[in-house]
Design an enzyme around this catalytic site. Structure first.
Site, short mmCIF file in Angstrom:
data_model
loop_
_atom_site.label_atom_id
_atom_site.label_comp_id
_atom_site.label_asym_id
_atom_site.label_seq_id
_atom_site.Cartn_x
_atom_site.Cartn_y
_atom_site.Cartn_z
N ASN A 33 0.88 -1.17 0.00
CA ASN A 33 0.00 0.00 0.00
C ASN A 33 0.92 1.22 0.00
OD1 ASN A 33 -1.74 2.09 0.48
ND2 ASN A 33 -2.38 1.41 2.52
N LYS A 38 0.17 4.26 -0.20
CA LYS A 38 -0.42 5.46 0.43
C LYS A 38 -0.17 6.68 -0.46
CE LYS A 38 -0.02 3.11 4.79
NZ LYS A 38 0.05 3.18 6.25
N HIS A 76 -9.43 1.51 4.57
CA HIS A 76 -8.19 1.60 5.35
C HIS A 76 -8.42 2.54 6.54
CE1 HIS A 76 -4.06 2.56 6.43
NE2 HIS A 76 -3.72 1.45 5.82
N GLU A 79 -6.72 4.83 7.70
CA GLU A 79 -6.44 6.25 7.42
C GLU A 79 -7.61 6.91 6.71
OE1 GLU A 79 -2.72 5.49 5.46
OE2 GLU A 79 -1.86 4.88 7.38
N GLU A 98 -5.42 -4.86 10.30
CA GLU A 98 -4.36 -3.89 10.56
C GLU A 98 -4.63 -3.15 11.88
OE1 GLU A 98 -2.33 -2.66 6.64
OE2 GLU A 98 -4.01 -1.32 6.92
N GLY A 123 2.66 2.13 10.74
CA GLY A 123 3.64 3.21 10.61
C GLY A 123 4.39 3.52 11.89
N SER A 178 3.44 -2.32 10.12
CA SER A 178 4.89 -2.40 10.33
C SER A 178 5.48 -3.74 9.92
CB SER A 178 5.25 -2.07 11.79
OG SER A 178 4.86 -0.75 12.10
P1 13P Z 1 3.12 0.22 7.59
O1 13P Z 1 3.58 -1.08 6.99
O2 13P Z 1 3.90 1.42 7.10
O3 13P Z 1 3.00 0.15 9.09
O4 13P Z 1 1.63 0.47 7.03
C1 13P Z 1 0.71 -0.55 7.15
C2 13P Z 1 -0.49 -0.17 6.38
O5 13P Z 1 -1.23 0.71 6.75
C3 13P Z 1 -0.75 -0.90 5.14
O6 13P Z 1 -2.03 -0.62 4.65
#
Ligand code: 13P
Length: 249
Positions: free
Chosen positions: A10, A12, A95, A97, A167, A173, A213
């Site tokens: 992903n 982002k 997601h 976010e 997640e 992150g 992560s």
């Molecule tokens: P990270 O791997 O950067 O923690 O992000 C995970 C994520 O949100 C994947 O959709």
């Protein structure tokens, strides 16, 4: 039949179109495998150049979001038909976010999931608890609720082909990966919930990813768990490490 792993990046809000092409050129020799589906979920503007750059490779291109209406006066949104026409097969839905910054809810997630299936797209449906919810001991209840609403009116045949990404928000992150036990426990609970909704065959077929992560060092143990069928990878999907994650064995 054993479930095939699915390992998705992903991206982002990272990578301009030219950077996207350069990253795919760099990663394509590193992510070759027969053992897993490899998906790069990229920003909407990168989709067309990414599909071009990934031609002839095992990389499939996914979207990070889409809208639940067919077309019309929805400035700034991307429709499912646009994704399909561009050659997209997967789309991330809900997601954390998007839930946090763009007011997505379990209800809008459900509408998007239904629309994605209607157009033949495979949704990667995200769920996950906050740190407070984990500390309060309500993780499983919360996830079950997210899953039940996301799958309202979804048929068993559709559900079977879906991908769920567990997640935990506190692991995204932060470098703070969930323990394999925590990740496996919730993924098993998600599979059990799908079993209650659709029966054992659907539960056995649906693929469940862990995200939060994921790194080259944590992937092997996570992906070896009985109910973890791969990962949804943020930060590490933008680096050569993604090749190691895909070839985690
Ligand atoms: P990270 O791997 O950067 O923690 O992000 C995970 C994520 O949100 C994947 O959709």
């Amino acid at each position: 039949m054993a479930r095939k792993k699915i390992i998705a990046g992903n991206w982002k809000m990272n990578m301009t179109p030219s950077e996207a092409v350069a990253l795919i050129e760099k990663l394509k020799p590193l992510v070759v495998t027969d053992e897993a589906d490899v998906v790069f979920c990229v920003p909407a503007i990168d989709i067309i150049p990414a599909i071009e750059a990934a031609k002839g490779t095992n990389i499939q291109i996914g979207a990070e979001n889409m809208y639940f209406e067919e077309k019309g006066a929805f400035t700034g949104e991307i429709s499912p038909a646009m994704l399909v026409d561009a050659g997209v097969k997967y789309v991330i839905i809900g997601h954390s976010e998007r839930r946090e910054y763009f007011a997505e809810t379990d209800e809008t997630v459900n509408k998007k999931v239904l629309k994605a299936f209607e157009h033949g797209l495979t949704p990667i449906i995200c769920c996950g608890e906050s740190l407070t919810q984990r500390e309060q001991g309500i993780t499983i209840d919360w996830i079950r609720q997210q899953i039940k609403i996301a799958f309202l009116n979804v048929t068993a045949q559709q559900a079977e082909s879906a991908v769920i990404a567990y997640e935990p928000i506190w692991a995204i992150g932060t470098g703070k990966v969930a323990t394999t036990e925590q990740a496996q426990e919730v993924c098993a609970a998600i599979r059990a919930c799908i079993g209650e909704l659709y029966g054992a065959d659907t539960a056995a077929a649906i693929r469940i990813q862990y995200g939060g992560s994921v790194s080259a060092s944590s992937a092997p143990e996570l992906f070896a768990q009985a109910d973890i069928d791969g990962g949804l990878v943020g930060g590490a999907s933008l680096k050569e490490d993604f090749g190691k994650i895909v070839n985690y064995k």
